[in-house]
Design an enzyme around this catalytic site. Structure first.
Site, PDB file in Angstrom:
ATOM      1  N   CYS A  48       0.824  -1.209   0.000  1.00 39.46           N
ATOM      2  CA  CYS A  48       0.000   0.000   0.000  1.00 39.46           C
ATOM      3  C   CYS A  48       0.862   1.264   0.000  1.00 39.46           C
ATOM      4  O   CYS A  48       1.715   1.430   0.889  1.00 39.46           O
ATOM      5  CB  CYS A  48      -0.898  -0.009   1.234  1.00 39.46           C
ATOM      6  SG  CYS A  48      -1.803   1.523   1.505  1.00 39.46           S
ATOM      7  N   TYR A 179      -5.370   6.546  -9.072  1.00 38.48           N
ATOM      8  CA  TYR A 179      -6.579   5.780  -8.763  1.00 38.48           C
ATOM      9  C   TYR A 179      -7.768   6.336  -9.550  1.00 38.48           C
ATOM     10  O   TYR A 179      -8.647   5.586  -9.978  1.00 38.48           O
ATOM     11  CB  TYR A 179      -6.882   5.840  -7.268  1.00 38.48           C
ATOM     12  CG  TYR A 179      -5.986   4.958  -6.434  1.00 38.48           C
ATOM     13  CD1 TYR A 179      -6.392   3.684  -6.054  1.00 38.48           C
ATOM     14  CD2 TYR A 179      -4.724   5.390  -6.031  1.00 38.48           C
ATOM     15  CE1 TYR A 179      -5.576   2.870  -5.283  1.00 38.48           C
ATOM     16  CE2 TYR A 179      -3.890   4.586  -5.278  1.00 38.48           C
ATOM     17  CZ  TYR A 179      -4.326   3.326  -4.904  1.00 38.48           C
ATOM     18  OH  TYR A 179      -3.502   2.508  -4.167  1.00 38.48           O
TER      19      TYR A 179
END
Length: 337
Positions: A48, A179
């Site tokens: 992450c 994203y």
């Protein structure tokens, strides 16, 4: 962070839920959680980018002895990150198999995303915060008693306004921008996101063409925040998220800048390319339904000379580099560059 919980669509556009647990761990304990050595556990996943920030800052500041760390595996299901890297799939300090358990301990039935990074209060087993943006700033400003000798000033007071301004643009346009491309639900939303992302990358290239670091002449919080996205760009975002105007390795200034940081102690030695690729290509089944993880790209080029020393600057200012990663926190052989 957990993409499953964060993904929401409006007119095909990706919108991140930014309503985090904002409780802070501070020197004065004003939120009920004073800074104490050994009391808290930082839960991360190497895959992450948001958690990667905390791994880097904790290491640069030398907080390993004061703040323990637990690593989740690179994949998760719809409910929670899990501790499948640990024996028996249980975190050895918290005694739980799922990060969700710490969230539910404090907030029964917690309805939002079970995200990393998160800091857990070990005595109670309750999550304290998952506010990743504030977390690293507090490591720099509230945990100073436990900084190592020679720790760098990642958030120096005279530069904070500029760091905040640059970091905000990096967050909206780059960290979150990739994203926005990857989870766009319409061609129009994707095209808009793509243009925003590369406009920001061009701005960063211009900014970094004549200065070694983003703000001032040393590494700061702003550099940490940009680096974790750049490290994932060619392995994941270029193909998986369709951020494909150029690869990072085809953007000369940003590629040299990223390699400079990668080769700086505390940055590249936190990057696990294997887990990064496993996370994105396996978890994002709506984007990659076969869950096939690509073998490429060749990542040995991260260790090639970058030439950024010619711009001057000192990565740690008047401080010193951190030592090698401590035992148990090293990236596995073959997982880095």
């Amino acid at each position: 962070m957990s993409y499953v919980a964060d993904k929401a669509k409006s007119a095909g556009e990706f919108n991140r839920d930014t309503d985090y647990i904002t409780t802070r761990i501070t020197a004065d304990g004003r939120d009920g959680y004073p800074v104490e050595s050994g009391r808290y556990r930082l839960i991360v996943a190497r895959a992450c980018p948001w958690a990667n920030r905390t791994i880097i800052v904790r290491r640069l500041l030398g907080l390993e002895d004061a703040l323990s760390i637990g690593f989740c595996g690179p994949t998760h299901d719809e409910r929670s990150w899990t501790f499948d890297l640990d024996p028996g799939g249980v975190d050895p300090v918290l005694g739980i198999p799922r990060l969700q358990d710490a969230y539910f301990k404090r907030f029964p039935g917690y309805p939002k995303g079970i995200t990393v990074p998160a800091v857990v209060d070990v005595p109670t087993g309750e999550v304290v915060t998952n506010d990743f943006a504030q977390m690293t700033l507090d490591f720099s400003t509230e945990w100073t008693t436990y900084h190592r000798d020679g720790a760098p000033q990642l958030y120096p007071e005279p530069l904070r306004d500029e760091i905040d301004e640059v970091s905000q643009r990096i967050y909206t346009e780059v960290n979150n921008g990739v994203y926005r491309c990857g989870f766009a639900g319409t061609q129009q939303a994707y095209d808009k996101a793509y243009d925003r992302l590369f406009t920001a990358l061009d701005w960063l290239s211009d900014r970094l063409s004549e200065q070694r670091y983003l703000v001032g002449d040393t590494v700061t919080e702003a550099d940490v925040r940009l680096f974790t996205t750049l490290a994932r760009f060619d392995p994941v975002y270029h193909g998986h998220f369709k951020c494909n105007r150029q690869k990072l390795s085809e953007l000369p200034v940003l590629w040299a800048y990223a390699r400079d940081l990668f080769q700086t102690p505390g940055f590249g030695d936190t990057i696990d390319f294997v887990q990064i690729k496993q996370h994105y290509y396996i978890v994002h089944k709506d984007i990659n339904p076969t869950q096939i993880v690509p073998k490429g790209p060749d990542l040995s080029n991260w260790l090639t000379p970058h030439g950024r020393e010619a711009l001057g600057g000192r990565p740690f200012g008047d401080g010193t580099p951190p030592g090698p990663p401590v035992e148990g926190e090293r990236v596995l052989p073959g997982h880095g560059a």
